[in-house]
Design a protein around this motif. Structure first.
Motif, PDB file in Angstrom:
ATOM      1  N   LEU A  81       0.838  -1.202   0.000  1.00 11.29           N
ATOM      2  CA  LEU A  81       0.000   0.000   0.000  1.00 11.29           C
ATOM      3  C   LEU A  81       0.869   1.247   0.000  1.00 11.29           C
ATOM      4  CD1 LEU A  81      -2.794  -1.119   2.466  1.00 11.29           C
ATOM      5  CD2 LEU A  81      -2.892  -0.986  -0.013  1.00 11.29           C
ATOM      6  N   ASP A  82       0.411   2.186  -0.785  1.00 11.93           N
ATOM      7  CA  ASP A  82       1.173   3.407  -1.023  1.00 11.93           C
ATOM      8  C   ASP A  82       1.151   4.315   0.201  1.00 11.93           C
ATOM      9  OD1 ASP A  82       0.939   5.992  -3.616  1.00 11.93           O
ATOM     10  OD2 ASP A  82       2.473   5.493  -2.138  1.00 11.93           O
ATOM     11  N   ALA A  89      -8.960   9.705  -3.862  1.00 11.87           N
ATOM     12  CA  ALA A  89      -9.643   9.965  -5.133  1.00 11.87           C
ATOM     13  C   ALA A  89     -11.164   9.930  -4.950  1.00 11.87           C
ATOM     14  CB  ALA A  89      -9.217   8.936  -6.174  1.00 11.87           C
ATOM     15  N   TRP A 113     -13.767   9.007  -7.655  1.00 10.16           N
ATOM     16  CA  TRP A 113     -12.683   9.318  -8.591  1.00 10.16           C
ATOM     17  C   TRP A 113     -12.682  10.803  -8.947  1.00 10.16           C
ATOM     18  CZ3 TRP A 113     -10.031   5.303  -7.817  1.00 10.16           C
ATOM     19  CH2 TRP A 113     -10.632   4.047  -7.742  1.00 10.16           C
ATOM     20  N   SER A 179      -5.197   3.421  -9.159  1.00  9.12           N
ATOM     21  CA  SER A 179      -5.462   2.716  -7.911  1.00  9.12           C
ATOM     22  C   SER A 179      -5.034   1.252  -8.019  1.00  9.12           C
ATOM     23  CB  SER A 179      -6.957   2.830  -7.599  1.00  9.12           C
ATOM     24  OG  SER A 179      -7.277   2.187  -6.415  1.00  9.12           O
ATOM     25  N   LEU A 180      -5.245   0.661  -9.179  1.00 11.52           N
ATOM     26  CA  LEU A 180      -4.857  -0.743  -9.385  1.00 11.52           C
ATOM     27  C   LEU A 180      -3.346  -0.888  -9.533  1.00 11.52           C
ATOM     28  CD1 LEU A 180      -7.571  -1.873 -11.958  1.00 11.52           C
ATOM     29  CD2 LEU A 180      -7.279  -2.799  -9.669  1.00 11.52           C
ATOM     30  N   PHE A 183      -0.696  -2.553  -7.251  1.00 15.62           N
ATOM     31  CA  PHE A 183      -0.464  -3.998  -7.220  1.00 15.62           C
ATOM     32  C   PHE A 183       0.223  -4.502  -8.487  1.00 15.62           C
ATOM     33  CE2 PHE A 183      -2.635  -4.383  -3.313  1.00 15.62           C
ATOM     34  CZ  PHE A 183      -3.705  -3.520  -3.349  1.00 15.62           C
ATOM     35  N   GLN A 195     -12.509  -4.358  -7.427  1.00 16.58           N
ATOM     36  CA  GLN A 195     -12.546  -2.889  -7.334  1.00 16.58           C
ATOM     37  C   GLN A 195     -13.970  -2.392  -7.563  1.00 16.58           C
ATOM     38  OE1 GLN A 195     -10.697  -0.547 -10.546  1.00 16.58           O
ATOM     39  NE2 GLN A 195      -9.672   0.665  -8.968  1.00 16.58           N
TER      40      GLN A 195
ATOM     41  N   GLY B  26      -9.699  -3.677  -0.217  1.00 14.92           N
ATOM     42  CA  GLY B  26     -10.798  -3.497  -1.160  1.00 14.92           C
ATOM     43  C   GLY B  26     -11.245  -2.050  -1.262  1.00 14.92           C
ATOM     44  N   LEU B  28      -9.511   0.556  -0.443  1.00 11.22           N
ATOM     45  CA  LEU B  28      -8.427   1.365  -1.009  1.00 11.22           C
ATOM     46  C   LEU B  28      -8.432   1.251  -2.526  1.00 11.22           C
ATOM     47  CD1 LEU B  28      -5.435   0.825   1.471  1.00 11.22           C
ATOM     48  CD2 LEU B  28      -7.030   2.713   1.351  1.00 11.22           C
ATOM     49  N   LEU B  29      -8.793   0.077  -3.035  1.00 12.15           N
ATOM     50  CA  LEU B  29      -8.932  -0.076  -4.490  1.00 12.15           C
ATOM     51  C   LEU B  29     -10.004   0.854  -5.024  1.00 12.15           C
ATOM     52  CD1 LEU B  29      -8.879  -3.943  -5.105  1.00 12.15           C
ATOM     53  CD2 LEU B  29      -7.283  -2.280  -6.055  1.00 12.15           C
ATOM     54  N   ALA B  30     -11.004   1.120  -4.195  1.00 10.92           N
ATOM     55  CA  ALA B  30     -12.095   2.007  -4.621  1.00 10.92           C
ATOM     56  C   ALA B  30     -11.720   3.474  -4.488  1.00 10.92           C
ATOM     57  CB  ALA B  30     -13.355   1.712  -3.796  1.00 10.92           C
ATOM     58  N   GLY B  31     -10.500   3.739  -4.015  1.00 18.53           N
ATOM     59  CA  GLY B  31      -9.967   5.100  -4.037  1.00 18.53           C
ATOM     60  C   GLY B  31     -10.166   5.933  -2.788  1.00 18.53           C
ATOM     61  N   VAL B  32     -10.449   5.300  -1.647  1.00 24.09           N
ATOM     62  CA  VAL B  32     -10.710   6.113  -0.451  1.00 24.09           C
ATOM     63  C   VAL B  32      -9.449   6.370   0.383  1.00 24.09           C
ATOM     64  CG1 VAL B  32     -13.097   5.360  -0.292  1.00 24.09           C
ATOM     65  CG2 VAL B  32     -11.375   4.132   0.985  1.00 24.09           C
ATOM     66  N   GLY B  33      -8.340   5.767  -0.004  1.00 22.11           N
ATOM     67  CA  GLY B  33      -7.122   5.917   0.789  1.00 22.11           C
ATOM     68  C   GLY B  33      -6.559   7.327   0.729  1.00 22.11           C
ATOM     69  N   VAL B  35      -3.253   9.692   2.386  1.00 22.24           N
ATOM     70  CA  VAL B  35      -2.052   9.793   3.214  1.00 22.24           C
ATOM     71  C   VAL B  35      -1.614  11.249   3.191  1.00 22.24           C
ATOM     72  CG1 VAL B  35       0.304   8.984   3.578  1.00 22.24           C
ATOM     73  CG2 VAL B  35      -1.373   7.450   2.560  1.00 22.24           C
ATOM     74  N   TYR B  43      -6.802   5.037   7.556  1.00 24.53           N
ATOM     75  CA  TYR B  43      -7.235   3.658   7.779  1.00 24.53           C
ATOM     76  C   TYR B  43      -6.299   2.980   8.777  1.00 24.53           C
ATOM     77  CZ  TYR B  43      -3.547   2.823   4.300  1.00 24.53           C
ATOM     78  OH  TYR B  43      -2.366   2.807   3.609  1.00 24.53           O
TER      79      TYR B  43
END
Lengths: 231, 130
Positions: A81-82, A89, A113, A179-180, A183, A195, B26, B28-33, B35, B43
């Protein structure tokens, strides 16, 4: 029969009396019933939405597990994770208003997004998205297209002027790909599907948050009335 | 200020998460992360090594931040800090208890539903009828 008629007339008289003195009492009882109905409706909706969320999340976890199986556990890991500075987004627009007001406007609106798109164009109430999704479910005609998601169609509907729709879709797809990319460059289609499932879960969560707010507001009204009725 | 009327204002806000690895990944994949510059995230990934104190501190931090509108917390994690979750009663950020892979959602433990179930208790009905 005579007694029945007498009873009927007493009831009607009672109702008329009730109406006369209580035009106020009648209205209060009606308001009370409406508040209780509203509370029960929102409670029911809350539970239905939680059930829907559970099934969406289950699908997302299943797809994530499938992606982990095909890509390898080391490629789908929280260690990847970044942690570099970046903004979300997908975020929310929250209406901060006095929660004692009777405003029916949703408290939260999801902006998916949105970092590279005008936020006015991509923000939608969870209710609007929910209705769209519900309609799609009942129609049974929605097909999942590889690489795109129904929400991109919603973006097309939301963005009516200003930025052209294909441009908006491209931006949204870029954000998804970004976002993908955490990985790896080549990712499993199952990860894309996961996603999309979690995006759907987010929409449901916004609806749940708004329904929770309605439920608590209706509960407060009913509780006030019960407290007034107590001796 | 006296006579101040509430103004409906819209502000951008984050979704915070306190959940297991798969759930956080999951979302974070949807873009809520998010930093920030100080490397503070919105999170917390809870695993077997995460202490209850860490969960409590994170919950308190997320509920006091002004840029967070919703806090998602897995219900089994909320059960570990139940007293803290149940005593929280602000409208924003909204606390939503969500199921996890190994622990399905249980309405009996939901803090929002336990607040409103008072209406269905025999005492409240009886006192209303007196």
């Amino acid at each position: 029969m005579g007694e029945g008629e007498a009873t009927g007339s007493i009831e009607i008289a009672g109702q008329n009396q009730h109406k006369d003195e209580g035009g106020e009492v009648g209205f209060e009882a009606k308001d009370q019933n409406l508040n209780i109905l509203e509370f029960l409706d929102s409670l029911d909706s809350y539970l239905i939405l939680m059930d829907s969320l559970s099934s969406t999340l289950r699908q997302g976890w299943f797809e994530l597990a499938g992606a982990r199986h095909s890509m390898g556990a080391s490629r789908i890991n929280s260690a990847l994770l970044d942690l570099k500075n970046h903004s979300a987004a997908t975020h929310l627009h929250a209406n901060h208003h006095d929660f004692e007001s009777s405003a029916r406007e949703p408290l939260f609106r999801l902006c998916k997004w949105a970092s590279s798109v005008d936020t006015r164009e991509c923000c939608s109430s969870g209710d609007e998205i929910g209705k769209e999704k519900l309609q799609e479910k009942f129609d049974g005609t929605q097909l999942r297209r590889r690489g795109t998601a129904p929400s991109s169609e919603l973006q097309e509907k939301v963005s009516k002027d200003g930025v052209s729709q294909p441009v908006v879709n491209n931006m949204v797809q870029k954000e998804r790909a970004k976002s993908l990319s955490v990985f790896g460059t080549l990712v499993s289609p199952k990860l894309r599907a996961a996603q999309f499932s979690f995006e759907t879960a987010l929409e449901t969560l916004v609806q749940i948050a708004n329904m929770r707010s309605s439920m608590l507001s209706a509960f407060d009204e009913v509780k006030k009335e019960l407290d007034v009725m107590k001796p | 200020m006296a006579g101040r009327t509430p103004i409906a204002s819209k502000s951008s806000a984050l979704i915070a998460m306190i959940a297991d690895e798969d759930t956080v990944t999951g979302f974070l994949l949807a873009g809520v992360g998010n930093v920030d510059l100080r490397r503070k995230t919105n999170y917390l990934i809870v695993d077997s090594k995460t202490t209850v104190k860490a969960i409590e501190d994170t919950f308190k931090e997320f509920t006091s931040r002004e840029d967070i509108a919703i806090v998602l917390i897995s219900q089994y994690i909320a059960n570990m800090i139940r007293f803290l979750v149940d005593s929280y009663n602000k409208p924003v950020p909204a606390i939503l208890e969500i199921p996890s892979k190994d622990h399905p959602y249980d309405p009996a433990h939901d803090s929002v539903l336990s607040r409103v179930k008072y209406l269905f208790s025999a005492e409240s009905v009886a006192s209303g009828r007196r």
